[in-house]
Design a protein around this motif. Structure first.
Motif, PDB file in Angstrom:
ATOM      1  N   GLU A 193      16.028   6.749  -2.805  1.00  0.00           N
ATOM      2  CA  GLU A 193      16.225   6.936  -4.250  1.00  0.00           C
ATOM      3  C   GLU A 193      15.073   6.306  -5.028  1.00  0.00           C
ATOM      4  OE1 GLU A 193      19.469   5.881  -7.781  1.00  0.00           O
ATOM      5  OE2 GLU A 193      20.003   5.618  -5.662  1.00  0.00           O
ATOM      6  N   ALA A 194      14.711   5.088  -4.669  1.00  0.00           N
ATOM      7  CA  ALA A 194      13.605   4.416  -5.361  1.00  0.00           C
ATOM      8  C   ALA A 194      12.285   5.150  -5.129  1.00  0.00           C
ATOM      9  CB  ALA A 194      13.501   2.963  -4.885  1.00  0.00           C
ATOM     10  N   THR A 195      12.138   5.723  -3.946  1.00  0.00           N
ATOM     11  CA  THR A 195      10.919   6.475  -3.629  1.00  0.00           C
ATOM     12  C   THR A 195      10.805   7.713  -4.503  1.00  0.00           C
ATOM     13  OG1 THR A 195      10.800   5.678  -1.354  1.00  0.00           O
ATOM     14  CG2 THR A 195       9.737   7.792  -1.827  1.00  0.00           C
ATOM     15  N   GLU A 196      11.898   8.442  -4.674  1.00  0.00           N
ATOM     16  CA  GLU A 196      11.880   9.636  -5.524  1.00  0.00           C
ATOM     17  C   GLU A 196      11.497   9.284  -6.954  1.00  0.00           C
ATOM     18  OE1 GLU A 196      15.597  11.603  -5.194  1.00  0.00           O
ATOM     19  OE2 GLU A 196      15.336  12.124  -3.065  1.00  0.00           O
ATOM     20  N   LYS A 197      12.036   8.199  -7.450  1.00  0.00           N
ATOM     21  CA  LYS A 197      11.724   7.778  -8.820  1.00  0.00           C
ATOM     22  C   LYS A 197      10.268   7.335  -8.933  1.00  0.00           C
ATOM     23  CE  LYS A 197      16.414   6.284 -10.044  1.00  0.00           C
ATOM     24  NZ  LYS A 197      17.256   5.119 -10.437  1.00  0.00           N
ATOM     25  N   LYS A 198       9.808   6.573  -7.948  1.00  0.00           N
ATOM     26  CA  LYS A 198       8.436   6.081  -7.975  1.00  0.00           C
ATOM     27  C   LYS A 198       7.441   7.232  -7.925  1.00  0.00           C
ATOM     28  CE  LYS A 198       5.113   2.992  -7.600  1.00  0.00           C
ATOM     29  NZ  LYS A 198       4.697   2.166  -8.752  1.00  0.00           N
ATOM     30  N   ARG A 199       7.676   8.193  -7.058  1.00  0.00           N
ATOM     31  CA  ARG A 199       6.758   9.318  -6.952  1.00  0.00           C
ATOM     32  C   ARG A 199       6.787  10.183  -8.207  1.00  0.00           C
ATOM     33  NH1 ARG A 199       6.735  11.512  -0.625  1.00  0.00           N
ATOM     34  NH2 ARG A 199       5.149   9.998   0.033  1.00  0.00           N
ATOM     35  N   ALA A 200       7.952  10.348  -8.791  1.00  0.00           N
ATOM     36  CA  ALA A 200       8.053  11.131 -10.026  1.00  0.00           C
ATOM     37  C   ALA A 200       7.233  10.483 -11.134  1.00  0.00           C
ATOM     38  CB  ALA A 200       9.514  11.279 -10.443  1.00  0.00           C
ATOM     39  N   SER A 201       7.292   9.153 -11.219  1.00  0.00           N
ATOM     40  CA  SER A 201       6.534   8.449 -12.262  1.00  0.00           C
ATOM     41  C   SER A 201       5.026   8.530 -12.009  1.00  0.00           C
ATOM     42  CB  SER A 201       6.974   6.986 -12.331  1.00  0.00           C
ATOM     43  OG  SER A 201       6.590   6.281 -11.159  1.00  0.00           O
ATOM     44  N   HIS A 244       0.841  -1.199   0.000  1.00  0.00           N
ATOM     45  CA  HIS A 244       0.000   0.000   0.000  1.00  0.00           C
ATOM     46  C   HIS A 244       0.880   1.255   0.000  1.00  0.00           C
ATOM     47  CE1 HIS A 244      -3.790   2.139   0.736  1.00  0.00           C
ATOM     48  NE2 HIS A 244      -3.175   2.860   1.657  1.00  0.00           N
ATOM     49  N   ALA A 245       1.956   1.222   0.760  1.00  0.00           N
ATOM     50  CA  ALA A 245       2.889   2.353   0.784  1.00  0.00           C
ATOM     51  C   ALA A 245       3.444   2.624  -0.608  1.00  0.00           C
ATOM     52  CB  ALA A 245       4.017   2.083   1.765  1.00  0.00           C
ATOM     53  N   ARG A 246       3.772   1.582  -1.328  1.00  0.00           N
ATOM     54  CA  ARG A 246       4.340   1.737  -2.671  1.00  0.00           C
ATOM     55  C   ARG A 246       3.289   2.169  -3.685  1.00  0.00           C
ATOM     56  NH1 ARG A 246       5.458  -3.680  -4.173  1.00  0.00           N
ATOM     57  NH2 ARG A 246       3.307  -3.638  -4.928  1.00  0.00           N
ATOM     58  N   ASP A 247       2.126   1.502  -3.676  1.00  0.00           N
ATOM     59  CA  ASP A 247       1.144   1.721  -4.733  1.00  0.00           C
ATOM     60  C   ASP A 247       0.349   3.013  -4.557  1.00  0.00           C
ATOM     61  OD1 ASP A 247       1.973  -0.705  -5.703  1.00  0.00           O
ATOM     62  OD2 ASP A 247       0.295  -1.830  -4.849  1.00  0.00           O
ATOM     63  N   VAL A 248       0.134   3.452  -3.319  1.00  0.00           N
ATOM     64  CA  VAL A 248      -0.696   4.626  -3.064  1.00  0.00           C
ATOM     65  C   VAL A 248       0.144   5.849  -2.706  1.00  0.00           C
ATOM     66  CG1 VAL A 248      -2.552   5.582  -1.632  1.00  0.00           C
ATOM     67  CG2 VAL A 248      -2.643   3.189  -2.370  1.00  0.00           C
ATOM     68  N   TYR A 249       1.160   5.653  -1.881  1.00  0.00           N
ATOM     69  CA  TYR A 249       1.995   6.769  -1.435  1.00  0.00           C
ATOM     70  C   TYR A 249       3.272   6.933  -2.265  1.00  0.00           C
ATOM     71  CZ  TYR A 249      -0.803   7.168   2.841  1.00  0.00           C
ATOM     72  OH  TYR A 249      -1.809   7.356   3.743  1.00  0.00           O
ATOM     73  N   GLY A 250       3.576   5.940  -3.107  1.00  0.00           N
ATOM     74  CA  GLY A 250       4.812   6.012  -3.880  1.00  0.00           C
ATOM     75  C   GLY A 250       6.056   5.895  -3.026  1.00  0.00           C
ATOM     76  N   VAL A 251       5.956   5.249  -1.906  1.00  0.00           N
ATOM     77  CA  VAL A 251       7.087   5.084  -0.994  1.00  0.00           C
ATOM     78  C   VAL A 251       7.584   3.645  -1.090  1.00  0.00           C
ATOM     79  CG1 VAL A 251       7.809   5.076   1.423  1.00  0.00           C
ATOM     80  CG2 VAL A 251       6.321   6.894   0.559  1.00  0.00           C
ATOM     81  N   VAL A 252       8.846   3.493  -1.471  1.00  0.00           N
ATOM     82  CA  VAL A 252       9.448   2.175  -1.665  1.00  0.00           C
ATOM     83  C   VAL A 252      10.258   1.815  -0.428  1.00  0.00           C
ATOM     84  CG1 VAL A 252      10.949   0.771  -3.109  1.00  0.00           C
ATOM     85  CG2 VAL A 252       9.538   2.569  -4.150  1.00  0.00           C
ATOM     86  N   LEU A 253       9.989   0.644   0.098  1.00  0.00           N
ATOM     87  CA  LEU A 253      10.688   0.158   1.287  1.00  0.00           C
ATOM     88  C   LEU A 253      11.543  -1.056   0.933  1.00  0.00           C
ATOM     89  CD1 LEU A 253       7.707   0.340   3.827  1.00  0.00           C
ATOM     90  CD2 LEU A 253       9.405   2.100   3.302  1.00  0.00           C
TER      91      LEU A 253
END
Length: 611
Positions: free
Chosen positions: A600-608, A577-586
């Motif tokens: 770094e992965a979080t910044e890329k995910k949120r940008a996309s 849920h953190a990844r798919d909704v908030y764009g936060v990669v753990l």
């Protein structure tokens, strides 16, 4: 929700009309001293009431209100308790006046009143009213209300599906329990003989009487200290000041008409029919009108709202909470009649918010919670810094009951918490009494000492996620009670179909549910409607309430990634849920924690996700 930019023009607040026969206006210091004394009296009244009461709904949950009133039935001061109770007391007094005029009161009188078609909030909320005389003149009233655990209704404790108001139990319409200081023993015995739990109800009435007596005494002492003219002048100035402060805040809202809509699940009988709720807020200058036209027609069950004692009070509360909140207003604003004056309420006769007798009107709290929530939703585009996202805006009110081997009834009323929506600068509080409730939870130790129930589970929900947002919604509660003997359950609630709304990019919260785990077949879990009456349960059966969770405020992609990680570690949300909704990669952590933030992965995910 879409917002339209609109220039705000500050409008001058109206000056309250001058009253004749008043003494010279008091200086600020004297005004504050008398205002503080009034508030202290109301607080003392409330404290006496809940400390002396026998039933847990008053003694622990503090489902009560107390205050002083003048002979025009204006609220002069109120206890810091449930907003529903104190705001309704002027309605009680106006209802009593239809039978007892001002000239008919005598020192030592004590009146009981709970009639929903004569100003009461609903029938279990019994008011105790005593006149205040000073030097032989009637100058006001000391009054309180409290929710009684059982008044002899069709089902123990609470009712949902009944044919009319007469099935709600004892209706007391301006009934004099004491006249000139002498108790009417026939009335006292009648009440005792018509409740399933006389030891609780009569003890609670004694506490209410003591509270009202204290209010009379303290008000008389205040009048003797400063003089009647000075004290009454102070009350007028304090009410005018509170009115000016609320009008000042209303004047900051752009003139216009603001609408929000929702629906209730059902009326407790017709399960396939939702009940529309429509709220239109009209702001003009420094006054406001709440129009509930378009809401459902009155229900054939008890799922209706007394207009004077509940509908109007909900609207009064909404604006005081939105615009005069203690923690967002720098000035001290006395709690009195002045906060009611700028607010006008409209509800068509024959609607769910203004029913016509003799339809029942006991199960009314979920509806007024939704009215407050929809007022917030309607005004959110123009007061974004004061609103919340969707709150749970319901009430889980459960009545558990049974018969002891002695033949005596036991009845327990429980108010369960829910959650608030996300706020402009912070997350919505989890498992809290939100909006109009302000009651407390009942300690589990108290439960085990007095009734045959055991709490098996009491914690934040883990089966759903709170509404995502820059500031997430609060998480709801789950509470499971296990019966040790045969018994009955009546449950008043809603919002199993309509999730709390998200705002400004926030996501909706989650709906509630009610389950019963069968002792004879542990794998069997029965899902129940939000509201039902007199359900039979057996020893070992477990009833579980899951409250709704609040909606999110703001874009989830703007949420602090560290807060998202905290929510995962707290089991409020999953890593997916953190990844798919908030764009936060753990990623897997190497420091003993289950998860760590991959920046770094979080910044890329949120940008996309923003593209």
């Amino acid at each position: 929700m879409a917002r339209t930019a609109k220039k705000t023009v500050k409008k001058p607040a109206k000056k309250p009309a001058a009253r004749k026969g008043k003494v010279k206006p008091l200086d600020p210091i004297s005004l504050q001293v008398i205002g503080g004394a009034l508030h202290a009296i109301a607080e003392q009244m409330g404290n006496v009431l809940y400390r002396m009461s026998y039933s847990s709904i008053i003694r622990e949950s503090q489902d009560l209100g107390a205050g002083l009133f003048d002979t025009r039935y204006n609220t002069l001061c109120e206890s810091d308790s449930t907003p529903m109770h104190i705001g309704s007391l002027p309605g009680y007094l106006r209802g009593i006046e239809k039978r007892i005029g001002l000239k008919d009161w005598k020192p030592g009188d004590c009146v009981l009143h709970n009639h929903p078609y004569f100003g009461a909030s609903h029938s279990p909320d019994i008011a105790v009213v005593m006149p205040v005389f000073f030097k032989g003149e009637l100058v006001g009233f000391s009054a309180n209300t409290a929710h009684h655990v059982d008044i002899g209704a069709a089902t123990p404790g609470l009712i949902i599906d009944v044919p009319d108001v007469f099935a709600e139990g004892m209706l007391m319409n301006a009934l004099k329990l004491y006249e000139g200081g002498k108790r009417n023993e026939n009335v006292w015995n009648y009440i005792r003989d018509n409740t399933r739990v006389p030891s609780l109800v009569m003890g609670d009435l004694e506490a209410q009487i003591a509270s009202a007596e204290l209010g009379v005494k303290r008000f008389q002492e205040l009048l003797a200290t400063y003089g009647k003219a000075t004290v009454l002048q102070a009350t007028e100035q304090l009410m005018d000041y509170t009115e000016r402060m609320l009008r000042r805040e209303i004047a900051k809202i752009p003139d216009g008409e603001y609408t929000a809509e929702g629906f209730m699940d059902d009326d407790g009988r017709n399960r396939d029919k939702t009940l529309p709720i429509k709220v239109t807020v009209r702001v003009k200058g420094d006054g406001v009108e709440v129009d509930l036209t378009g809401s459902a027609a009155q229900s054939p069950t008890a799922f209706n709202v007394p207009f004077e004692g509940s509908t109007k009070v909900a609207c009064f509360f909404a604006f005081r909470a939105l615009l005069l909140d203690t923690y967002t207003t720098s000035e001290h604003i006395p709690q009195n009649e002045g906060s009611f004056r700028p607010v006008k309420v409209i509800a068509p006769e024959g609607s769910i918010f203004n029913p016509i007798a003799p339809v029942a009107a006991e199960a009314r709290f979920c509806q007024i919670q939704r009215v407050v929530d929809l007022i917030i939703k309607a005004l959110a585009p123009v007061v974004p810094d004061r609103c919340t996202a969707g709150n749970s805006a319901t009430l889980s009110f459960a009545a558990y009951s049974g018969v002891r081997p002695s033949g005596d009834y036991w009845v327990f009323l429980e108010v369960n918490e829910a959650a608030m929506g996300g706020r402009p600068t912070s997350d919505g509080p989890d498992t809290v009494e939100e909006l109009m409730r302000n009651t407390r939870n009942n300690p589990l130790e108290d439960l085990g000492m007095h009734i045959p129930l055991i709490c098996d589970r009491y914690e934040c929900r883990s089966d759903v996620f709170p509404g995502a947002g820059k500031f997430r919604g609060g998480q709801g509660v789950v509470k499971s009670q296990r019966f040790l003997t045969p018994g009955f359950v009546t449950h008043e609630s809603d919002r199993h179909k309509d999730a709390p709304w998200g705002i400004f990019g926030g996501k909706p919260g989650s709906v509630g549910k009610f389950e019963i785990h069968n002792s004879a077949n542990p794998k069997k879990v029965a899902q129940h409607y939000a509201k039902f009456s007199g359900l039979r349960v057996e020893p070992g059966d477990v009833v579980s309430y899951y409250s709704p969770s609040g909606g999110g405020y703001g874009d989830p992609l703007d949420r602090d990634a560290e807060k998202v990680l905290d929510d995962v570690l707290d089991d409020f949300i999953s890593a997916e849920h953190a990844r798919d909704v908030y764009g936060v990669v753990l990623r897997a952590a190497d420091n003993g924690y289950a998860w760590a933030l991959d920046r770094e992965a979080t910044e890329k995910k949120r940008a996309s996700m923003r593209r």
